[in-house]
Design an enzyme around this catalytic site. Structure first.
Site, short mmCIF file in Angstrom:
data_model
loop_
_atom_site.label_atom_id
_atom_site.label_comp_id
_atom_site.label_asym_id
_atom_site.label_seq_id
_atom_site.Cartn_x
_atom_site.Cartn_y
_atom_site.Cartn_z
N ARG A 71 0.92 -1.21 0.03
CA ARG A 71 -0.05 0.04 -0.05
C ARG A 71 0.94 1.40 0.29
O ARG A 71 0.24 2.48 -0.35
CB ARG A 71 -0.92 -0.04 1.14
N TYR A 114 -13.86 16.08 -17.74
CA TYR A 114 -14.40 14.75 -17.71
C TYR A 114 -15.34 14.56 -16.62
O TYR A 114 -15.23 15.06 -15.62
CB TYR A 114 -13.31 13.97 -17.23
N LYS A 144 -6.29 4.17 -20.18
CA LYS A 144 -6.69 4.71 -21.45
C LYS A 144 -5.25 4.33 -22.39
O LYS A 144 -5.02 3.35 -22.53
CB LYS A 144 -7.48 6.24 -21.61
N ASP A 161 -4.93 17.32 -16.71
CA ASP A 161 -5.17 15.88 -17.12
C ASP A 161 -4.79 15.56 -18.39
O ASP A 161 -5.56 16.18 -19.26
CB ASP A 161 -6.73 15.65 -16.83
C1 LIG Z 1 -11.37 7.79 -17.99
C2 LIG Z 1 -11.07 9.23 -17.68
C3 LIG Z 1 -10.71 9.66 -16.34
C4 LIG Z 1 -10.94 8.55 -15.17
O1 LIG Z 1 -10.15 7.70 -15.10
P1 LIG Z 1 -10.20 5.99 -14.63
O2 LIG Z 1 -9.16 5.22 -14.89
O3 LIG Z 1 -11.73 5.54 -15.09
O4 LIG Z 1 -10.75 6.13 -13.24
C5 LIG Z 1 -10.27 11.06 -16.07
N1 LIG Z 1 -9.93 11.77 -16.96
C6 LIG Z 1 -9.99 11.60 -18.31
C7 LIG Z 1 -9.91 12.54 -19.41
C8 LIG Z 1 -10.54 10.15 -18.51
O5 LIG Z 1 -11.02 9.82 -19.89
#
Ligand SMILES: *Cc1c(COP(=O)(O)O)cnc(C)c1O
Length: 383
Positions: A49, A103, A200, A175
């Protein structure tokens, strides 16, 4: 030694030296705990952790290198990265300025969870740094934005926003999920922290959920301590999968850049399509900024169908290659109607204000042959 380029860093940065038992690929350390060494503080004990197993450390080195950052830490999901980063710098009474096209999960985090902790947010249009500056208060601590926004693939005025944050002493966070470090490295533009849904593009295989925070050492250290307490650590097997996925990030994303541009151009010329949103098209409002800031225009695009919402609902179910599913960045081309998925929580009025019509279809271009992808769209649009 000369600074290695991204594709080389993806393979070699962060790898243990010497190789563990000579292993060429990173072994999985499926153990929760380790023999005690000379641990200084609680955070230095070796425990799963506490995000310091060999699998974590290798990923931290690799992700920091590809973002050109001093440090990085991986998390159990993209939302874990975003919430941990924000909670590591914000206290009750603090204020955030954030771009308006967030998002969905991040939007809800600001509006529900951070609001409940007494943290306020003001939203600004992503290409209006003057409005962002006007929203700054004495209590403002963070400027938050996204490198390419869902679903109209808008590109924020990133250098201006980073400069604004620095001028006012705010922590700047971006992000970078949609662009990926192949197309954009925000640290070089002056951002303090770069956040990822590694679910992603970073992993790129639609088979896990993970996140990452990269940036200034001091800020990543504070975020890692917060993560140690919140507990959203990445398990070793998922670390291994993400590590393996990352190695092909460069070849995958460049292929997706090329295919998405070909698809965007084909759709723009199609009689049944009203409008295509892709930053690599001259018709996109941020085309010039995209040429200036991005190395590639990315694998995400969206388009509006002439037939309206019902026709769009039929179309997303009618493809033979493209799969009707949310998420992005994987090998399979995915299509989704934002009004039914990412923007379902909004009222029709809010959706209209955000430019998300019922006829809008978002595409995550996969790794199939681009001619087959284009043919699938053209054929399905005709039927
Ligand atoms: C999918 C996504 C998130 C969240 O990510 P998770 O891995 O599903 O928690 C945050 N920001 C963007 C731009 C995303 O496409």
């Amino acid at each position: 030694m000369s600074k290695r380029r991204l594709d080389t860093q993806l393979i070699h940065a962060g790898e243990p030296e010497p190789r563990i038992e000579g292993a060429v690929s990173m072994p999985i350390f499926q153990t929760s705990t380790f023999e005690s060494g000379e641990a200084g503080s609680y955070h230095d004990l070796r425990y799963l952790r506490l995000n310091n197993t060999p699998n974590h450390l290798a990923l931290h080195g690799k992700i920091a290198a590809i973002e050109g950052a001093e440090a990085a830490v991986v998390t159990a999901s993209g939302m874990a990265a975003i919430s941990t980063a924000l909670l590591s710098v914000l206290r009750p009474g603090d204020h955030v300025i954030a771009q308006s096209t967030l998002y969905g999960g991040t939007h809800s985090l600001f509006m529900e969870d951070l609001a409940a902790l007494g943290i306020e947010v003001s939203l600004f249009p992503c290409d209006e740094p003057a409005q962002a500056e006007a929203a700054i208060r004495p209590s403002t601590k963070v400027l938050y934005c996204e490198s390419l926004a869902n679903p109209l693939v808008q590109l924020a005025a990133l250098p201006e926003l980073a400069a604004l944050a620095s001028k006012h002493g705010l922590v700047s966070m971006v992000d970078n999920t949609f662009a990926s470090p192949v197309n954009l490295r925000p640290v070089a533009l002056g951002f303090d922290l770069v956040l990822h849904s590694a679910t992603k593009y970073l992993n790129g295989h639609s088979d896990l959920v993970a996140g990452a925070i990269a940036g200034r050492q001091a800020l990543v250290d504070v975020a890692r301590r917060k993560l140690d307490h919140l507990g959203a650590c990445l398990d070793p097997h998922t670390c291994f999968l993400l590590h393996r996925g990352l190695k092909t990030l460069g070849v995958r994303v460049r292929h997706q850049n090329t295919s998405a541009l070909a698809l965007a151009q084909a759709l723009e010329g199609h009689p049944n399509v009203d409008r295509v949103h892709y930053p690599g098209l001259t018709s996109h409002p941020h085309y010039e900024r995209a040429c200036e800031l991005l190395e590639g225009f990315g694998g995400m695009l969206s388009f509006e169908l002439k037939g309206g919402g019902d026709a769009a609902a039929r179309l997303v179910r009618g493809f033979s290659l493209a799969v009707n599913a949310p998420s992005l960045g994987g090998p399979e081309t995915l299509v989704t109607r934002p009004c039914d998925t990412s923007h379902k929580g909004m009222t029709p009025q809010e959706r209209e204000a955000a430019g998300v019509s019922d006829a809008l279809i978002r595409v995550s271009v996969g790794l199939e042959d681009p001619q087959d992808i284009v043919a699938d769209f053209v054929t399905t649009l005709q039927s």
